[in-house]
Design a protein around this motif. Structure first.
Motif, PDB file in Angstrom:
ATOM      1  N   ILE A  78      51.305  38.359  28.494  1.00 16.45           N
ATOM      2  CA  ILE A  78      49.921  38.273  28.963  1.00 16.45           C
ATOM      3  C   ILE A  78      48.990  38.444  27.777  1.00 16.45           C
ATOM      4  N   SER A  79      47.921  37.681  27.772  1.00 17.03           N
ATOM      5  CA  SER A  79      46.920  37.780  26.714  1.00 17.03           C
ATOM      6  C   SER A  79      45.569  37.413  27.292  1.00 17.03           C
ATOM      7  N   ARG A  80      44.523  37.683  26.532  1.00 21.19           N
ATOM      8  CA  ARG A  80      43.181  37.340  27.004  1.00 21.19           C
ATOM      9  C   ARG A  80      42.318  36.953  25.822  1.00 21.19           C
ATOM     10  N   ASP A  81      41.345  36.112  26.112  1.00 15.74           N
ATOM     11  CA  ASP A  81      40.343  35.708  25.134  1.00 15.74           C
ATOM     12  C   ASP A  81      38.992  36.034  25.757  1.00 15.74           C
ATOM     13  N   ASN A  82      38.415  37.142  25.356  1.00 14.30           N
ATOM     14  CA  ASN A  82      37.164  37.588  25.973  1.00 14.30           C
ATOM     15  C   ASN A  82      35.992  36.663  25.632  1.00 14.30           C
ATOM     16  N   ALA A  83      36.083  35.952  24.533  1.00 17.83           N
ATOM     17  CA  ALA A  83      35.026  34.998  24.194  1.00 17.83           C
ATOM     18  C   ALA A  83      35.032  33.804  25.147  1.00 17.83           C
ATOM     19  N   LYS A  84      36.199  33.519  25.711  1.00 20.16           N
ATOM     20  CA  LYS A  84      36.331  32.389  26.640  1.00 20.16           C
ATOM     21  C   LYS A  84      36.434  32.833  28.089  1.00 20.16           C
ATOM     22  N   ASN A  85      36.352  34.142  28.319  1.00 20.28           N
ATOM     23  CA  ASN A  85      36.471  34.669  29.683  1.00 20.28           C
ATOM     24  C   ASN A  85      37.742  34.185  30.370  1.00 20.28           C
ATOM     25  N   THR A  86      38.841  34.225  29.647  1.00 23.56           N
ATOM     26  CA  THR A  86      40.092  33.673  30.162  1.00 23.56           C
ATOM     27  C   THR A  86      41.248  34.615  29.862  1.00 23.56           C
ATOM     28  N   VAL A  87      42.137  34.735  30.843  1.00 22.13           N
ATOM     29  CA  VAL A  87      43.386  35.466  30.659  1.00 22.13           C
ATOM     30  C   VAL A  87      44.537  34.479  30.843  1.00 22.13           C
ATOM     31  N   TYR A  88      45.596  34.689  30.097  1.00 26.39           N
ATOM     32  CA  TYR A  88      46.732  33.777  30.087  1.00 26.39           C
ATOM     33  C   TYR A  88      48.017  34.521  30.462  1.00 26.39           C
ATOM     34  N   LEU A  89      48.956  33.772  30.977  1.00 23.27           N
ATOM     35  CA  LEU A  89      50.298  34.279  31.187  1.00 23.27           C
ATOM     36  C   LEU A  89      51.270  33.226  30.669  1.00 23.27           C
ATOM     37  N   GLN A  90      51.855  33.516  29.525  1.00 21.57           N
ATOM     38  CA  GLN A  90      52.872  32.634  28.950  1.00 21.57           C
ATOM     39  C   GLN A  90      54.222  33.030  29.536  1.00 21.57           C
ATOM     40  N   MET A  91      54.864  32.081  30.190  1.00 23.86           N
ATOM     41  CA  MET A  91      56.122  32.353  30.871  1.00 23.86           C
ATOM     42  C   MET A  91      57.225  31.531  30.227  1.00 23.86           C
ATOM     43  N   ASN A  92      58.181  32.203  29.619  1.00 25.89           N
ATOM     44  CA  ASN A  92      59.317  31.551  28.972  1.00 25.89           C
ATOM     45  C   ASN A  92      60.614  31.900  29.693  1.00 25.89           C
ATOM     46  N   SER A  93      61.644  31.150  29.409  1.00 24.48           N
ATOM     47  CA  SER A  93      62.971  31.391  29.993  1.00 24.48           C
ATOM     48  C   SER A  93      62.870  31.570  31.506  1.00 24.48           C
ATOM     49  N   LEU A  94      62.176  30.669  32.140  1.00 21.40           N
ATOM     50  CA  LEU A  94      61.932  30.796  33.572  1.00 21.40           C
ATOM     51  C   LEU A  94      63.215  30.684  34.373  1.00 21.40           C
ATOM     52  N   LYS A  95      63.250  31.428  35.464  1.00 19.80           N
ATOM     53  CA  LYS A  95      64.406  31.472  36.349  1.00 19.80           C
ATOM     54  C   LYS A  95      63.973  31.024  37.744  1.00 19.80           C
ATOM     55  N   PRO A  96      64.892  30.537  38.556  1.00 17.89           N
ATOM     56  CA  PRO A  96      64.524  30.160  39.926  1.00 17.89           C
ATOM     57  C   PRO A  96      63.861  31.301  40.694  1.00 17.89           C
ATOM     58  N   GLU A  97      64.249  32.526  40.411  1.00 14.71           N
ATOM     59  CA  GLU A  97      63.650  33.667  41.113  1.00 14.71           C
ATOM     60  C   GLU A  97      62.204  33.941  40.681  1.00 14.71           C
ATOM     61  N   ASP A  98      61.717  33.233  39.680  1.00 15.89           N
ATOM     62  CA  ASP A  98      60.300  33.340  39.309  1.00 15.89           C
ATOM     63  C   ASP A  98      59.424  32.445  40.186  1.00 15.89           C
ATOM     64  N   THR A  99      60.042  31.636  41.026  1.00 14.68           N
ATOM     65  CA  THR A  99      59.285  30.762  41.918  1.00 14.68           C
ATOM     66  C   THR A  99      58.402  31.586  42.854  1.00 14.68           C
ATOM     67  N   ALA A 100      57.109  31.294  42.830  1.00 12.80           N
ATOM     68  CA  ALA A 100      56.141  32.055  43.629  1.00 12.80           C
ATOM     69  C   ALA A 100      54.761  31.448  43.439  1.00 12.80           C
ATOM     70  N   VAL A 101      53.834  31.906  44.263  1.00 18.16           N
ATOM     71  CA  VAL A 101      52.422  31.664  43.994  1.00 18.16           C
ATOM     72  C   VAL A 101      51.946  32.796  43.092  1.00 18.16           C
ATOM     73  N   TYR A 102      51.317  32.425  41.991  1.00 18.55           N
ATOM     74  CA  TYR A 102      50.848  33.410  41.024  1.00 18.55           C
ATOM     75  C   TYR A 102      49.328  33.566  41.158  1.00 18.55           C
ATOM     76  N   TYR A 103      48.904  34.810  41.243  1.00 16.36           N
ATOM     77  CA  TYR A 103      47.497  35.144  41.410  1.00 16.36           C
ATOM     78  C   TYR A 103      47.010  35.967  40.223  1.00 16.36           C
ATOM     79  N   CYS A 104      45.816  35.677  39.752  1.00 13.24           N
ATOM     80  CA  CYS A 104      45.211  36.591  38.803  1.00 13.24           C
ATOM     81  C   CYS A 104      44.189  37.450  39.537  1.00 13.24           C
ATOM     82  N   ALA A 105      43.938  38.609  38.974  1.00  9.62           N
ATOM     83  CA  ALA A 105      43.058  39.574  39.612  1.00  9.62           C
ATOM     84  C   ALA A 105      42.276  40.345  38.553  1.00  9.62           C
ATOM     85  N   ALA A 106      41.098  40.824  38.938  1.00  9.74           N
ATOM     86  CA  ALA A 106      40.235  41.571  38.037  1.00  9.74           C
ATOM     87  C   ALA A 106      39.824  42.880  38.691  1.00  9.74           C
ATOM     88  N   GLY A 107      39.837  43.958  37.899  1.00 10.48           N
ATOM     89  CA  GLY A 107      39.438  45.252  38.427  1.00 10.48           C
ATOM     90  C   GLY A 107      38.909  46.147  37.319  1.00 10.48           C
TER      91      GLY A 107
END
Length: 125
Positions: free
Chosen positions: A70-99
């Motif tokens: 996970i990383s973020r670029d505050n100048a771009k107001n964006t957060v990222y999730l780089q996902m490598n070596s993906l597995k079938p069990e990673d299948t899902a709906v992915y949500y981002c959240a702010a708090g």
């Protein structure tokens, strides 16, 4: 109010990679801890990764540690999730959240005030 829009989901083969993005609009982005959660069919939403407002602290679920970043670029107001070596069990709906929290609280869904609409990630075997 903070509006969150995820992108970058899709279909990928096992072992492949995807990068999710979450663009935020509204109040000062750097004031918010950001998290990625995921929900597979028939299962409860679960924590995947989180990052502090400054980006100096990151947190991962054991199931993704070493594969997701996970990383973020505050100048771009964006957060990222780089996902490598993906597995079938990673299948899902992915949500981002702010708090407006920091520390290990960011592992808990209930501390987040704002949620995106989700993006589907499907990993084929």
């Amino acid at each position: 109010q903070v509006q969150l829009v995820e992108s970058g989901g899709g279909l990928v083969q096992a072992g492949g990679s995807l990068r999710l993005s979450c663009a935020a609009s509204g109040r000062t982005f750097s004031n918010y801890g950001m998290g990625w959660f995921r929900q597979a069919p028939g299962k409860e939403r679960e924590f995947a990764a989180a990052i502090s407002g400054s980006g100096g602290s990151t947190y991962y679920a054991d199931s993704v540690k070493g594969r997701f970043t996970i990383s973020r670029d505050n100048a771009k107001n964006t957060v990222y999730l780089q996902m490598n070596s993906l597995k079938p069990e990673d299948t899902a709906v992915y949500y981002c959240a702010a708090g407006p929290y920091a520390g290990s609280y960011l592992r808990t869904a209930s501390v987040y005030n704002y949620w995106g609409q989700g993006t589907q990630v499907t990993v084929s075997s």
